[in-house]
Structure formats: C-alpha cells, structure tokens
Write an enzyme that holds these catalytic residues in place. Sequence first.
Site, mmCIF file in Angstrom:
data_model
loop_
_atom_site.group_PDB
_atom_site.id
_atom_site.type_symbol
_atom_site.label_atom_id
_atom_site.label_comp_id
_atom_site.label_asym_id
_atom_site.label_seq_id
_atom_site.Cartn_x
_atom_site.Cartn_y
_atom_site.Cartn_z
ATOM 1 N N ASP A 46 50.218 39.790 41.800
ATOM 2 C CA ASP A 46 48.604 40.059 41.320
ATOM 3 C C ASP A 46 47.958 40.089 42.813
ATOM 4 O OD1 ASP A 46 46.297 40.965 39.090
ATOM 5 O OD2 ASP A 46 45.519 39.333 40.120
ATOM 6 N N TYR A 51 41.263 39.601 48.666
ATOM 7 C CA TYR A 51 41.625 38.119 48.583
ATOM 8 C C TYR A 51 42.335 38.119 49.693
ATOM 9 C CZ TYR A 51 41.856 38.599 44.021
ATOM 10 O OH TYR A 51 41.908 38.520 41.988
ATOM 11 N N LYS A 80 43.736 46.148 42.711
ATOM 12 C CA LYS A 80 42.108 46.540 41.984
ATOM 13 C C LYS A 80 41.311 47.121 43.142
ATOM 14 C CE LYS A 80 42.911 41.429 40.315
ATOM 15 N NZ LYS A 80 43.713 41.344 41.204
ATOM 16 N N HIS A 113 37.923 46.120 40.178
ATOM 17 C CA HIS A 113 37.601 44.560 40.085
ATOM 18 C C HIS A 113 36.078 44.142 39.578
ATOM 19 C CE1 HIS A 113 39.258 41.102 43.038
ATOM 20 N NE2 HIS A 113 38.984 40.567 42.287
ATOM 21 N N ASN A 157 36.714 41.499 34.727
ATOM 22 C CA ASN A 157 35.760 41.152 34.638
ATOM 23 C C ASN A 157 34.551 41.951 33.470
ATOM 24 O OD1 ASN A 157 36.057 38.808 35.841
ATOM 25 N ND2 ASN A 157 35.929 40.312 37.388
ATOM 26 N N PRO A 206 44.352 30.953 34.240
ATOM 27 C CA PRO A 206 44.459 30.304 32.893
ATOM 28 C C PRO A 206 45.221 28.823 33.150
ATOM 29 C CG PRO A 206 46.616 31.574 34.698
ATOM 30 C CD PRO A 206 45.240 31.908 35.247
ATOM 31 N N GLY A 208 42.430 27.379 34.005
ATOM 32 C CA GLY A 208 40.569 26.962 34.622
ATOM 33 C C GLY A 208 41.056 26.576 36.197
ATOM 34 N N GLY A 211 37.157 21.296 39.010
ATOM 35 C CA GLY A 211 36.218 20.525 39.988
ATOM 36 C C GLY A 211 34.770 21.978 39.387
#
Length: 313
Positions: A46, A51, A80, A113, A157, A206, A208, A211
């Site tokens: 992905d 990025y 994306k 994206h 999103n 996936p 999480g 922090g």
Amino acid sequence: MAEFFVLNTGARIPSVGLGTATGKAEPGVVGAAIYAAVKAGYRHIDCAPQYRNEKEIGLTLKKLFEDGVVKREDLFITSKLWSGNHAPEDVPEGIDTTLEDLQLEYLDLFLIHTPIRSKKGAIPTPENFIPVDIPATWGAMEKLYHSGKARAIGVSNFSCKRMEDLLAIASVPPAVNQVESHPGWQQMKLRELCKSKGVHISAYSPLGKPGSPGSMGKGFLSNPIVVSVAEKLQKTPAQVALRWGLQMGHSVLPKSVNETRMKENLSVFGWSIPEDLMAKFSEIQQVKTLRAEFVVHPQGIYKTVEDFWDGEI
C-alpha cells in the site's frame, strides 16, 4: 479463511498488505522492508505520494522482479491520488507520476486519498485547501479505470455520507474504501453500508496508533479483552487484532519495518477467533485515534474535526 477477498471488479485483493506510511524512516529502510516482506509472503503493498517514498519502493519492486522473487502479476499494488491533483485534468498526471516513480505500467488499485483538495503545487495545509468536487474527480478516476492504468478505483477516509453521495453519482462504483479500522474503532455503520453496496473495506492502522489521544500505553492492544483473547488463543494481541479484522470481512494493512514483526503479522491464517470471543470485542470502548486535526482552521474549509468526518466520530 482465504488469503484474499474478491472486489466488485472480480479482482482479488490480498487479505494482509504492508503499509508504507513509515514517517521519517531513513533512506533504504522502506525498500529493505518491502523486499523482506515480499520474500516472507506479502503480496499487497500500500503506497501513496504523500508518504514520499514511492521512488524508493519502485527501485525495490524492480529488484524483486529482476531477482525472480515475484512477477508483477503476483503483486497487488495500491497507490493514491495526491490532494493537489483533484482537478479532473490533473488526475492523469497524478497516476502517471506514481507509475513512473513505482516503475510500473498499471496499479491494481488507485484511491482518492482523502476528501481534501489543495491548490495545485501548494503544501497541503488548511490555508491552501479549496472545496472538493468529488463527482468531477471521480469522473476522471473512472477514465483511468477504463484505460487500464488503474485496474480498480476507490476512495480513502470517506464517511458514510461521502460514500452515499459518491455511490449516487458513480458510473463505476468504488471497489474499496480504505479507512482506519480496528477493535478500538470498529466503524460498524460504515462497514454495514459498504457491505450492502459491494464496497470492500481495507483497514489502515489495524493495530491502532500507540500514544494517540484517548489511548493508554499501547492503545487498544493492551485492552484487557484483546489481551485475554490473545492469551486464550496463544497468539499476540497484534495477531488477534488483525485476525479480528479479517473475520469482520476486511483486508488489513499493518505497518512495520521489523522483519520478525512483519512475519508475525502475516501469521493470521489457519486459526480463527471463536464466535463467543469475537462477541466480546463489542465491549471495547470506541475511540478514533487518527482524527486529522491538521485539516482544521477557523477560516478554512473545515472548522472542526467533526466537519471533516461529517459528525461520524
């Protein structure tokens, strides 16, 4: 459970993929991780221009093909659309830049994206955001699908409201909605909507985000329910979280540059979470960890985080 899901295009998306949003990783780290991951059995990578590592990934893919580790058709590559390329005339440029950087002739999946549009060439910050025109952008995405440069198209999103709006106008329905989803943010309403419309959910983060606001210590992986299920099944909390995702019907995109952890994250087949233990996950407090505060500005398009997510947080 099969190691892939079938999209509404008929294409097969691997159940577990490797996320490449690794932040400030040193040059070469992401490439080495992808090479090791593919050798370990990963078949879905992905990517995204955001990025800032697609050129490095392209060099790695080329090496994987030249070394005979895999063929192009063995891999499922997602990327994306950059927020500055939302104008219909700029969408082809968006995919062409990505294809050039990745050294590929086509993508298996190309996503919008985020429902954020920024001025072309500008840094994507709130003062540079302009109103989105998803129907116009999606029309250009559909042309990419028909051209074969993107073998499937989708979004990322997107809230329930945005999904419903898009489905109402799309000639080619989105194949995927890539969103945050894990036991600590299960997205049940969105999941049901997408399932009813034949849209596959692919889960980023996936495991999480340790922090994050509203999380304690290692986030939901330290939740007593997750820990208890892991102990009963003699698995790690991360494996249980990923397996939960697969059993909920979506693919998962864990991030890691650690080879041992990458292999561990792929070891989610050949066993399952029993129904009685799956039911316990509904007791986990729901907290969205990736809220996208960066999009908010008093004079901007989005005045609050709730505006951006259409109140679905």
